[in-house]
Motif scaffolding. Structure first.
Motif, PDB file in Angstrom:
ATOM      1  N   GLU A 262     -13.518 -18.456 -28.779  1.00  7.46           N
ATOM      2  CA  GLU A 262     -13.919 -19.190 -27.409  1.00  7.46           C
ATOM      3  C   GLU A 262     -15.635 -19.303 -27.323  1.00  7.46           C
ATOM      4  O   GLU A 262     -15.733 -20.385 -26.407  1.00  7.46           O
ATOM      5  CB  GLU A 262     -13.742 -17.337 -26.421  1.00  7.46           C
ATOM      6  CG  GLU A 262     -13.135 -17.370 -26.043  1.00  7.46           C
ATOM      7  CD  GLU A 262     -13.175 -15.756 -24.975  1.00  7.46           C
ATOM      8  OE1 GLU A 262     -13.937 -15.478 -24.722  1.00  7.46           O
ATOM      9  OE2 GLU A 262     -12.112 -15.434 -24.985  1.00  7.46           O
TER      10      GLU A 262
ATOM     11  N   GLN B 261     -17.052 -21.514 -29.528  1.00  7.34           N
ATOM     12  CA  GLN B 261     -16.131 -22.438 -29.951  1.00  7.34           C
ATOM     13  C   GLN B 261     -16.083 -23.435 -28.910  1.00  7.34           C
ATOM     14  O   GLN B 261     -16.564 -25.321 -28.617  1.00  7.34           O
ATOM     15  CB  GLN B 261     -15.351 -22.876 -31.015  1.00  7.34           C
ATOM     16  CG  GLN B 261     -15.111 -24.463 -31.920  1.00  7.34           C
ATOM     17  CD  GLN B 261     -14.942 -24.488 -33.051  1.00  7.34           C
ATOM     18  OE1 GLN B 261     -13.919 -23.282 -33.139  1.00  7.34           O
ATOM     19  NE2 GLN B 261     -14.548 -25.286 -33.809  1.00  7.34           N
ATOM     20  N   MET B 262     -15.616 -23.316 -27.945  1.00 12.59           N
ATOM     21  CA  MET B 262     -14.105 -23.798 -26.930  1.00 12.59           C
ATOM     22  C   MET B 262     -15.322 -24.087 -25.666  1.00 12.59           C
ATOM     23  O   MET B 262     -15.561 -24.957 -25.398  1.00 12.59           O
ATOM     24  CB  MET B 262     -13.143 -22.826 -25.959  1.00 12.59           C
ATOM     25  CG  MET B 262     -12.247 -22.755 -27.181  1.00 12.59           C
ATOM     26  SD  MET B 262     -10.658 -21.517 -26.954  1.00 12.59           S
ATOM     27  CE  MET B 262     -10.853 -21.700 -24.885  1.00 12.59           C
ATOM     28  N   LEU B 263     -16.273 -23.191 -25.662  1.00 13.92           N
ATOM     29  CA  LEU B 263     -17.085 -23.947 -24.866  1.00 13.92           C
ATOM     30  C   LEU B 263     -18.390 -24.597 -24.952  1.00 13.92           C
ATOM     31  O   LEU B 263     -18.968 -25.455 -24.324  1.00 13.92           O
ATOM     32  CB  LEU B 263     -18.013 -22.290 -24.389  1.00 13.92           C
ATOM     33  CG  LEU B 263     -16.831 -20.981 -23.474  1.00 13.92           C
ATOM     34  CD1 LEU B 263     -18.062 -20.053 -23.046  1.00 13.92           C
ATOM     35  CD2 LEU B 263     -17.128 -21.657 -22.448  1.00 13.92           C
ATOM     36  N   GLU B 264     -18.678 -24.438 -26.435  1.00 13.41           N
ATOM     37  CA  GLU B 264     -19.437 -25.682 -26.840  1.00 13.41           C
ATOM     38  C   GLU B 264     -18.275 -26.971 -26.896  1.00 13.41           C
ATOM     39  O   GLU B 264     -19.525 -27.719 -26.028  1.00 13.41           O
ATOM     40  CB  GLU B 264     -19.417 -25.095 -28.074  1.00 13.41           C
ATOM     41  CG  GLU B 264     -20.731 -26.387 -28.786  1.00 13.41           C
ATOM     42  CD  GLU B 264     -22.546 -26.328 -28.346  1.00 13.41           C
ATOM     43  OE1 GLU B 264     -23.204 -27.504 -28.172  1.00 13.41           O
ATOM     44  OE2 GLU B 264     -22.476 -25.209 -27.104  1.00 13.41           O
ATOM     45  N   THR B 265     -17.730 -27.091 -27.134  1.00 11.65           N
ATOM     46  CA  THR B 265     -17.014 -28.163 -27.017  1.00 11.65           C
ATOM     47  C   THR B 265     -17.332 -28.487 -25.647  1.00 11.65           C
ATOM     48  O   THR B 265     -16.772 -29.545 -25.209  1.00 11.65           O
ATOM     49  CB  THR B 265     -15.681 -27.891 -27.444  1.00 11.65           C
ATOM     50  OG1 THR B 265     -15.964 -27.206 -28.397  1.00 11.65           O
ATOM     51  CG2 THR B 265     -14.463 -29.143 -27.051  1.00 11.65           C
ATOM     52  N   GLU B 266     -17.071 -27.565 -24.962  1.00 10.31           N
ATOM     53  CA  GLU B 266     -17.057 -28.717 -22.855  1.00 10.31           C
ATOM     54  C   GLU B 266     -18.112 -28.484 -22.707  1.00 10.31           C
ATOM     55  O   GLU B 266     -17.817 -29.189 -21.981  1.00 10.31           O
ATOM     56  CB  GLU B 266     -16.267 -26.825 -22.213  1.00 10.31           C
ATOM     57  CG  GLU B 266     -15.859 -27.270 -20.595  1.00 10.31           C
ATOM     58  CD  GLU B 266     -15.232 -28.274 -20.499  1.00 10.31           C
ATOM     59  OE1 GLU B 266     -15.231 -29.285 -19.203  1.00 10.31           O
ATOM     60  OE2 GLU B 266     -14.002 -28.257 -21.305  1.00 10.31           O
ATOM     61  N   ARG B 267     -19.088 -27.704 -22.827  1.00 15.37           N
ATOM     62  CA  ARG B 267     -20.686 -27.737 -22.673  1.00 15.37           C
ATOM     63  C   ARG B 267     -20.745 -29.725 -23.290  1.00 15.37           C
ATOM     64  O   ARG B 267     -21.553 -30.301 -22.009  1.00 15.37           O
ATOM     65  CB  ARG B 267     -21.595 -27.512 -23.486  1.00 15.37           C
ATOM     66  CG  ARG B 267     -22.946 -27.563 -22.724  1.00 15.37           C
ATOM     67  CD  ARG B 267     -23.626 -26.994 -23.859  1.00 15.37           C
ATOM     68  NE  ARG B 267     -23.838 -27.989 -25.168  1.00 15.37           N
ATOM     69  CZ  ARG B 267     -24.774 -28.838 -25.722  1.00 15.37           C
ATOM     70  NH1 ARG B 267     -25.476 -29.081 -24.360  1.00 15.37           N
ATOM     71  NH2 ARG B 267     -24.240 -28.712 -26.857  1.00 15.37           N
TER      72      ARG B 267
ATOM     73  N   ARG C 241     -18.406 -31.701 -23.985  1.00 15.35           N
ATOM     74  CA  ARG C 241     -17.563 -32.844 -22.780  1.00 15.35           C
ATOM     75  C   ARG C 241     -18.500 -32.944 -21.431  1.00 15.35           C
ATOM     76  O   ARG C 241     -18.269 -33.870 -21.133  1.00 15.35           O
ATOM     77  CB  ARG C 241     -16.440 -32.472 -22.655  1.00 15.35           C
ATOM     78  CG  ARG C 241     -15.229 -33.407 -21.762  1.00 15.35           C
ATOM     79  CD  ARG C 241     -14.043 -32.876 -21.787  1.00 15.35           C
ATOM     80  NE  ARG C 241     -13.556 -31.967 -20.522  1.00 15.35           N
ATOM     81  CZ  ARG C 241     -13.897 -32.251 -19.203  1.00 15.35           C
ATOM     82  NH1 ARG C 241     -14.756 -32.961 -18.720  1.00 15.35           N
ATOM     83  NH2 ARG C 241     -14.509 -30.997 -18.161  1.00 15.35           N
ATOM     84  N   LEU C 242     -18.455 -32.627 -20.451  1.00 16.63           N
ATOM     85  CA  LEU C 242     -19.180 -32.096 -19.456  1.00 16.63           C
ATOM     86  C   LEU C 242     -20.285 -33.095 -20.010  1.00 16.63           C
ATOM     87  O   LEU C 242     -21.201 -34.157 -18.553  1.00 16.63           O
ATOM     88  CB  LEU C 242     -19.985 -30.761 -19.518  1.00 16.63           C
ATOM     89  CG  LEU C 242     -18.504 -30.442 -18.299  1.00 16.63           C
ATOM     90  CD1 LEU C 242     -18.478 -28.631 -18.011  1.00 16.63           C
ATOM     91  CD2 LEU C 242     -17.689 -30.535 -17.093  1.00 16.63           C
ATOM     92  N   SER C 243     -21.465 -33.485 -20.664  1.00 15.50           N
ATOM     93  CA  SER C 243     -22.865 -33.789 -20.992  1.00 15.50           C
ATOM     94  C   SER C 243     -22.718 -35.164 -20.720  1.00 15.50           C
ATOM     95  O   SER C 243     -23.416 -35.836 -20.380  1.00 15.50           O
ATOM     96  CB  SER C 243     -23.448 -33.218 -22.007  1.00 15.50           C
ATOM     97  OG  SER C 243     -24.509 -33.831 -22.673  1.00 15.50           O
TER      98      SER C 243
ATOM     99  N   ALA D  36      -9.663 -37.956 -21.209  1.00 18.86           N
ATOM    100  CA  ALA D  36      -9.855 -36.981 -20.309  1.00 18.86           C
ATOM    101  C   ALA D  36      -9.526 -38.260 -19.501  1.00 18.86           C
ATOM    102  O   ALA D  36     -10.921 -39.607 -19.217  1.00 18.86           O
ATOM    103  CB  ALA D  36     -11.605 -36.499 -20.553  1.00 18.86           C
TER     104      ALA D  36
END
Length: 113
Positions: free
Chosen positions: A15, A17-23, A25-27, A72
């Motif tokens: 979880e 790692q998924m949050l870091e990946t999403e962060r 991407r959002l950055s 995306a």
């Protein structure tokens, strides 16, 4: 009980790692959005017509109608809009106009074509 804690730890790592990946991407989306907004501000300062800006936006939306697999869609649209804006004729002609106006101010005998 020990096995359950190990499994929970693994789930939490995934979880995280998924949050870091999403962060990340959002950055990237945020950076591209800021670039697009800066270009829009510059075009506004150059007095781009609403019609020309509308054409750029419609061209962007048309080219992004079908999302690319594995990309995306939001980032694809922003990236395409960024490239469409940078290709705008006002940006292409701006340095030349500035150079010509500066040149004509410094030497009144220069005739611009």
């Amino acid at each position: 009980e020990q096995q359950q804690k190990v499994e929970e730890t693994e789930v939490l790592k995934m979880e995280l790692q998924m949050l870091e990946t999403e962060r990340v991407r959002l950055s990237l989306v945020e950076e591209k959005l800021m670039d697009v907004l800066q270009l829009l501000q510059q075009l506004r300062d150059l007095n781009i017509s609403k019609r020309a800006l509308g054409k750029i936006l419609l061209s962007t939306l048309e080219s992004c109608r079908d999302p690319q697999p594995g990309k995306a869609h939001l980032f694809e649209v922003l990236d395409t809009l960024y490239h469409e804006l940078t290709a705008c004729e006002l940006f292409q002609s701006q340095p030349l106009e500035k150079a010509q106006s500066h040149q004509s101010l410094s030497n009144p005998l220069v005739i611009s074509c």
